[in-house]
Scaffold this motif. Structure first.
Motif, PDB file in Angstrom:
ATOM      1  N   SER A 100       0.822  -1.219   0.000  1.00  0.00           N
ATOM      2  CA  SER A 100       0.000   0.000   0.000  1.00  0.00           C
ATOM      3  C   SER A 100       0.849   1.260   0.000  1.00  0.00           C
ATOM      4  O   SER A 100       0.321   2.366  -0.027  1.00  0.00           O
ATOM      5  CB  SER A 100      -0.909   0.001   1.233  1.00  0.00           C
ATOM      6  N   GLY A 101       2.160   1.097   0.043  1.00  0.00           N
ATOM      7  CA  GLY A 101       3.056   2.257   0.105  1.00  0.00           C
ATOM      8  C   GLY A 101       3.428   2.642   1.514  1.00  0.00           C
ATOM      9  O   GLY A 101       4.302   3.484   1.722  1.00  0.00           O
ATOM     10  N   ALA A 102       2.776   2.009   2.511  1.00  0.00           N
ATOM     11  CA  ALA A 102       3.082   2.311   3.912  1.00  0.00           C
ATOM     12  C   ALA A 102       4.404   1.653   4.299  1.00  0.00           C
ATOM     13  O   ALA A 102       4.809   0.647   3.720  1.00  0.00           O
ATOM     14  CB  ALA A 102       1.959   1.802   4.813  1.00  0.00           C
ATOM     15  N   PRO A 103       5.124   2.232   5.281  1.00  0.00           N
ATOM     16  CA  PRO A 103       6.393   1.635   5.719  1.00  0.00           C
ATOM     17  C   PRO A 103       6.188   0.231   6.267  1.00  0.00           C
ATOM     18  O   PRO A 103       5.132  -0.104   6.803  1.00  0.00           O
ATOM     19  CB  PRO A 103       6.861   2.588   6.827  1.00  0.00           C
ATOM     20  N   ALA A 104       7.215  -0.603   6.125  1.00  0.00           N
ATOM     21  CA  ALA A 104       7.158  -1.948   6.686  1.00  0.00           C
ATOM     22  C   ALA A 104       7.103  -1.866   8.206  1.00  0.00           C
ATOM     23  O   ALA A 104       7.564  -0.890   8.807  1.00  0.00           O
ATOM     24  CB  ALA A 104       8.376  -2.742   6.241  1.00  0.00           C
ATOM     25  N   ASP A 105       6.548  -2.881   8.829  1.00  0.00           N
ATOM     26  CA  ASP A 105       6.399  -2.897  10.283  1.00  0.00           C
ATOM     27  C   ASP A 105       7.732  -3.277  10.921  1.00  0.00           C
ATOM     28  O   ASP A 105       8.195  -4.413  10.779  1.00  0.00           O
ATOM     29  CB  ASP A 105       5.323  -3.905  10.679  1.00  0.00           C
ATOM     30  N   PRO A 106       8.397  -2.352  11.646  1.00  0.00           N
ATOM     31  CA  PRO A 106       9.697  -2.672  12.242  1.00  0.00           C
ATOM     32  C   PRO A 106       9.605  -3.748  13.311  1.00  0.00           C
ATOM     33  O   PRO A 106      10.557  -4.514  13.514  1.00  0.00           O
ATOM     34  CB  PRO A 106      10.158  -1.331  12.828  1.00  0.00           C
ATOM     35  N   ALA A 107       8.458  -3.806  14.018  1.00  0.00           N
ATOM     36  CA  ALA A 107       8.308  -4.824  15.060  1.00  0.00           C
ATOM     37  C   ALA A 107       8.309  -6.217  14.451  1.00  0.00           C
ATOM     38  O   ALA A 107       8.890  -7.158  15.009  1.00  0.00           O
ATOM     39  CB  ALA A 107       7.014  -4.577  15.841  1.00  0.00           C
ATOM     40  N   VAL A 108       7.670  -6.368  13.297  1.00  0.00           N
ATOM     41  CA  VAL A 108       7.655  -7.673  12.624  1.00  0.00           C
ATOM     42  C   VAL A 108       9.057  -8.036  12.154  1.00  0.00           C
ATOM     43  O   VAL A 108       9.518  -9.176  12.331  1.00  0.00           O
ATOM     44  CB  VAL A 108       6.669  -7.649  11.440  1.00  0.00           C
ATOM     45  N   PHE A 109       9.758  -7.058  11.560  1.00  0.00           N
ATOM     46  CA  PHE A 109      11.110  -7.349  11.068  1.00  0.00           C
ATOM     47  C   PHE A 109      12.055  -7.676  12.219  1.00  0.00           C
ATOM     48  O   PHE A 109      12.946  -8.540  12.072  1.00  0.00           O
ATOM     49  CB  PHE A 109      11.657  -6.160  10.282  1.00  0.00           C
TER      50      PHE A 109
END
Length: 813
Positions: A227-236
Motif C-alpha cells: 500500500s506504500g506504507a512503511p514496513a512494520d519494524p516490530a515484525v522485522f
C-alpha cells in the motif's frame, strides 16, 4: 459595528494607559515565552525529518548483558548490515558509519594542517540512505574506491578557497592521501549527527567480520509495503533472534567454546532492536552515540511550561479586568439604560480583549527578536526569527492572539456585561462568592505553577552542583590534555619529557584513554584456567603508561603502580574495585587473568594483577562505575600534564613552543580536563539556565496577576478600611488585614505544588546513577521565596489603601 467597537476599545486603552500597559506587557511576556518554547520544541521535533525516506529508515541498537555489565549500545557488529541486506528481502538498503573523530587534514603541498572534528568512515551507500544532495560529483560512485572522500561545501571552502575541490587530494594525519570525489551540501543542523567528511569504508583499517564487537552505527531502509506504507519494524525485529543464532553463535563457540544456549543459561543476553531515525535524537539513550542527543522529557516539560505561562498570562488579564470592574460599572449601566443589549456589550469587551492581545503579540514578536540570540546561545540552537513565518508556524502566530483574546476576555466580558443598570448607577456592585472563589482559585493556580518551577530549578542546580563538586575518584583539576599526539610521530615521548622540564609541570602521561568523553575499548577477561562464560568479566581495557595513575591522581587501594623497575609489568594489570568484586578475588594481588589479544579472538594474553585502584568515574554520573583494567601500552593519542603555575598563560606559550618545535605546521589543540568533564553535563546546565529564566518570567507574570487582585480587593474594601481607621485601627494592622488573604492563597499553592514538584523532579533524577536526595529545605526555600515575592507584590496596594484618608473613602456615605 466592528469599526465602532475597535474605536471605543482604542479610546479605552489610551484613557487607561497604566492599566493597558500592565495588561499588554503581561500578555506579551507570556506570548513571547510561548513562542520561544514553541520554536525550541519544533526544532527538537524536526531532527532527521529532512530525509526523503525518514519514515522507513531505522538504526539498529544493541543490548548486551554479560560479565557483570548491562550495556546498551547505539552500535552493532560490522557484518550485521550486509548480512541483513543479503538474507532478508525486506531490507532495501543499509549503511554503516564508523566514527573516526578528530583528524588533522591539509591540502597536498601545504605544511599547515587544520584540525577537523567528527570525521566518519562510511559505506558508499550513505548517500542512498540519507538525503545529502551533492553540488559536485556522482553520489552513487563517490565512495566506491579506496582512499576517496566526500567533503561538505564548507570544508571545500576551508581547504581550497575558491578553487574547484573535486578531484583534488587531501592529506590526513600527514600520511594518508584521499582524493575528493564529491562535494555535498552542508548537513542540516537538525540531524542527529553532523560531519564535513565522509571517508570511504574501504580505507578503514578494521578487522572485519567481528560478530562479538560493536563498533559500527548500522542503518537500514526497509521496503514499503504494497500500500506504500512503511514496513512494520516490530515484525522485522523478530528476525534478529535467528541472526544471532546463525552468525553470533558460531563465533562465540570458536572464541570461548560456549554455545548461545549456554551463554543465555549463564544469565547473559544479546539482543538487537530497531529505533526509527526520527526518534534517535529525542528517544535514544544508548552508549556510543555519534553526537549528544536531546531528551523527549525536556520537550514535554517545556511544552507544559509554555502552556502554563500562557494560561498564567490569560489569568492575569481576567484578574486585572475584573479588578477595574467598578470603574467600568457605570459605563455598563449607562449603556444598558441607553438600549445596549448584553451581546453588544460582550462584543465590545471581547473586541477590547482581542485588540489588547494583538498589541501584545506585536510586542511579543519584538521581545522574541531581541531575546532570540541569547536564547540560541543558552539552548545551543540556531533558530531564526524567520521560522515564525514558516508554513507550520504562521497560522499559529495569526490565530494565537485571537484565541488568547477570546479565552482571556471571555470571563471579564460576561462578568461586566451582567451588571444590573439600577444597581450600578446607585453604586452597588455585588460580588458573588462564586466570583471571588474563581479569582482566588486562579491566583492559587498561578502560584502553584510558579512554585513548581522554583522547586524544579533549585533541584536542577543542586544536582549540577553535586556533579561538579562530588569526588569522582581522581583529581581532574589542573590537568592539561594535549590532543592529536600522532602529529609528532615517534617523538611523543620526547614531547612529554621536554614539557616535564618546564617549571610548573608536575607530572605527565601518554595515553589514548581518559576519564572524560573520549575513545573507549572493551575486552573480556577470565581468571586463569577458566573459559566458563559465568566467570568472564566485560570491562574497559585502557592502554596507559607508567605515569598515568600519578598524573591523574588515581588512588591505589592494594598492591602497587606500574614501575620501570619491574620488567614483568609489560604483562601486569591494574584493576578497579568493581572488576575485583566481579572476578570474585578476595586477595587479587598476584592473581592471573587472561583476555583476547586481538579482535578476532585468535590470540590470548595472560596478565598478572599488580595493583587495585579505587573506583573512579570514567563516564557520566548517569551511569554506575563499571569494571576497568589498565595495562601498559606505547600507543598514545593524547598527553596529559598536571600543571601548577602562577602564570598559566606563559606556561601555555612555553608548552605550545615545545609542540611547534617537534610538530611544525600542526595545530596545537588542548583542553583542561575539568572543562572536558563539564561538557558531559552541558545539556543539564543549559536546561537549568532555561528553567531558571522561565521560572523567573512565570513569577513575574503571576505577580502581575496578584497585583491586579490586590488592587481589586483594596478597591472593594475602601469603605471598610475607612471605617476601621475612624474606629482607631493602625496602619500596620490594616496592612496585615489586607495581606492575610493573599498569604492564604500562596500557602495553599505551596501545599498543592510540593507533591507535584517532588514527583516530577524525582522522575528527572532517575536518569542519574549518582544523585542528590530531595530534601525538605528545598520546598521550604521555594515557599519562602513565593511568600516573599507575594508580600512584596501586594504591599504596595496594601500600604496605599491603609494610608488613604478615611474622609475621602467615606464621603459618599
Amino acid at each position: 459595528m466592528l469599526t465602532n467597537y475597535i474605536k471605543i476599545a482604542w479610546r479605552n486603552l489610551r484613557k487607561q494607559q497604566g492599566f493597558a500597559f500592565i495588561n499588554i506587557f503581561g500578555l506579551a511576556i507570556g506570548l513571547a515565552c510561548c513562542m520561544l518554547i514553541m520554536l525550541y520544541v519544533l526544532d527538537e521535533l524536526s531532527f532527521d525529518r529532512y530525509n526523503a525516506n525518514a519514515d522507513r529508515i531505522y538504526r539498529i541498537q544493541s543490548d548486551i548483558k554479560f560479565g557483570g555489565n548491562d550495556m546498551h549500545f547505539a552500535t552493532t557488529p560490522d557484518p550485521l548490515g550486509p548480512t541483513l541486506k543479503k538474507d532478508y528481502p525486506q531490507v532495501e538498503q543499509f549503511v554503516r558509519l564508523h566514527q573516526r573523530g578528530t583528524w588533522l587534514v591539509k591540502k597536498t603541498g601545504e605544511t599547515t594542517n587544520l584540525r577537523e572534528g567528527d570525521v566518519v568512515f562510511a559505506d558508499s551507500t550513505v548517500f542512498d540512505v540519507f538525503t545529502l544532495p551533492f553540488v559536485a560529483g556522482d553520489a552513487k560512485r563517490a565512495l566506491t574506491q579506496p582512499n576517496t572522500v566526500v567533503i561538505s561545501k564548507s570544508a571545500a571552502k576551508r581547504h581550497f578557497g575558491n578553487q574547484n575541490a573535486l578531484g583534488q587530494t587531501l592529506v590526513f594525519a600527514n600520511t594518508e592521501n584521499y582524493r575528493v570525489t564529491g562535494i555535498m551540501r552542508d548537513m542540516p543542523r537538525n540531524a542527529h549527527f553532523r560531519t564535513d567528511f565522509f571517508v570511504t569504508m574501504l580505507s578503514d583499517k578494521y578487522p572485519w567480520g567481528q560478530w562479538l564487537s560493536n563498533n559500527h552505527h548500522t542503518y537500514i531502509r526497509l521496503k514499503a509495503g504494497r500500500s506504500g506504507a512503511p514496513a512494520d519494524p516490530a515484525v522485522f525485529s523478530q528476525n534478529f533472534g535467528a541472526v544471532i543464532e546463525k552468525y553470533v553463535g558460531p563465533q562465540l563457540l570458536q572464541m570461548v567454546g560456549t554455545t548461545m544456549e549456554q551463554f543465555r543459561k549463564s544469565n547473559n543476553q544479546m539482543n538487537f532492536w530497531l529505533i526509527p531515525l526520527t526518534d534517535i535524537h529525542l528517544r535514544s539513550k544508548q552508549q556510543i552515540e555519534l553526537a549528544p542527543n536531546g531528551d523527549i522529557q525536556y520537550v514535554y516539560i517545556f511544552s507544559a511550561v509554555a502552556l502554563f505561562i500562557l494560561i498564567i498570562a490569560c489569568i492575569n488579564f481576567m484578574n486585572l479586568a475584573t479588578a477595574r470592574s467598578s470603574n467600568r460599572a457605570k459605563e455598563v449601566g449607562v449603556r444598558k439604560v441607553m438600549g445596549s443589549e448584553r451581546q453588544q456589550l460582550v462584543g465590545q469587551f471581547m473586541t477590547e480583549s482581542i485588540l489588547t492581545t494583538v498589541l501584545a503579540m506585536a510586542l511579543a514578536i519584538g521581545i522574541v527578536a531581541v531575546a532570540l540570540p541569547g536564547f540560541n546561545s543558552i539552548a545551543a540552537k540556531e533558530i531564526s526569527l524567520l521560522q515564525l513565518v514558516s508554513p507550520s508556524l504562521l497560522p499559529i502566530i495569526i490565530i494565537l492572539p485571537i484565541v488568547v483574546g477570546l479565552l482571556a476576555g471571555s470571563y471579564p466580558a460576561f462578568f461586566l456585561s451582567s451588571f444590573q443598570p439600577i444597581s450600578v448607577l446607585k453604586g452597588r456592585i455585588n460580588m458573588s462568592f462564586r466570583t471571588v472563589s474563581l479569582r482566588s482559585g486562579l491566583v492559587v493556580f498561578q502560584f502553584m505553577m510558579s512554585v513548581v518551577l522554583i522547586i524544579g530549578t533549585i533541584i536542577v542546580y543542586r544536582q549540577l552542583t553535586y556533579i561538579q563538586t562530588t569526588s569522582v575518584g581522581f583529581n581532574r583539576d589542573h590537568v592539561l590534555t594535549v590532543n592529536d599526539l600522532y602529529a609528532v610521530g615517534k617523538q611523543a615521548e620526547t614531547f612529554k619529557q621536554e614539557v616535564l622540564r618546564l617549571p610548573g609541570v608536575v607530572s605527565g602521561s601518554l595515553s589514548g584513554y581518559l576519564p572524560t568523553p573520549s575513545d573507549r575499548n572493551d575486552n573480556v577477561f577470565f581468571p586463569e584456567g577458566q573459559t566458563n562464560m559465568n566467570k568472564g568479566v566485560s570491562m574497559q581495557n585502557w592502554g596507559v603508561d607508567y605515569d598515568y595513575v600519578k598524573t591523574l591522581g588515581i588512588q591505589l587501594v592494594a598492591g602497587r603502580n606500574f614501575s620501570q623497575q619491574f620488567g614483568s609489568d609489560s604483562s601486569g594489570i591494574l584493576l578497579n574495585e568493581v572488576a575485583v568484586k566481579i572476578l570474585g578475588f578476595k586477595d587479587p594481588i598476584g592473581k592471573r587473568i587472561w583476555g583476547f589479544n586481538d579482535a578476532e579472538g585468535k590470540t590470548r594474553k595472560t596478565y598478572t594483577v599488580v595493583g587495585v585502584v579505587k573506583n573512579f568515574h570514567y563516564e557520566s554520573l548517569r551511569r554506575n562505575i563499571g569494571a576497568l583494567a589498565l595495562v601498559l601500552s606505547a600507543n598514545a593519542g593524547a598527553a596529559s600534564f598536571r600543571v601548577i603555575s602562577t602564570n598559566l598563560p606563559v606556561l601555555m606559550q612555553q608548552i605550545e613552543a615545545k609542540w611547534k618545535a617537534l610538530a611544525p605546521g600542526q595545530p596545537f589543540s588542548f583542553k583542561f580536563m575539568d572543562d572536558s568533564f563539564d561538557e558531559m553535563y552541558r545539556a543539564e546546565q543549559r536546561i537549568g539556565t532555561i528553567a531558571l529564566t522561565f521560572a523567573g518570567l512565570a513569577i513575574l507574570i503571576a505577580c502581575l496577576g496578584l497585583f491586579g487582585l490586590a488592587a481589586f480587593i483594596a478597591e472593594q474594601r475602601t469603605k471598610e478600611i475607612g471605617v476601621r481607621k475612624v474606629l482607631g485601627a493602625s496602619v500596620p494592622s490594616l496592612i496585615g488585614l489586607l495581606s492575610r488573604d493573599f498569604l492564604k492563597l500562596v500557602l495553599i499553592a505551596i501545599v498543592i505544588a510540593s507533591p507535584i514538584a517532588w514527583y516530577a523532579m524525582n522522575n528527572w533524577l532517575k536518569d542519574f546513577a549518582y544523585k542528590i536526595d530531595i530534601e525538605w529545605w528545598m520546598f521550604a526555600l521555594a515557599g519562602l521565596l513565593a511568600v516573599g515575592i507575594a508580600l512584596l507584590t501586594v504591599s504596595f496596594q496594601s500600604v496605599k489603601a491603609a494610608l488613604m484618608n478615611p474622609v475621602k473613602s467615606l464621603r459618599s456615605e
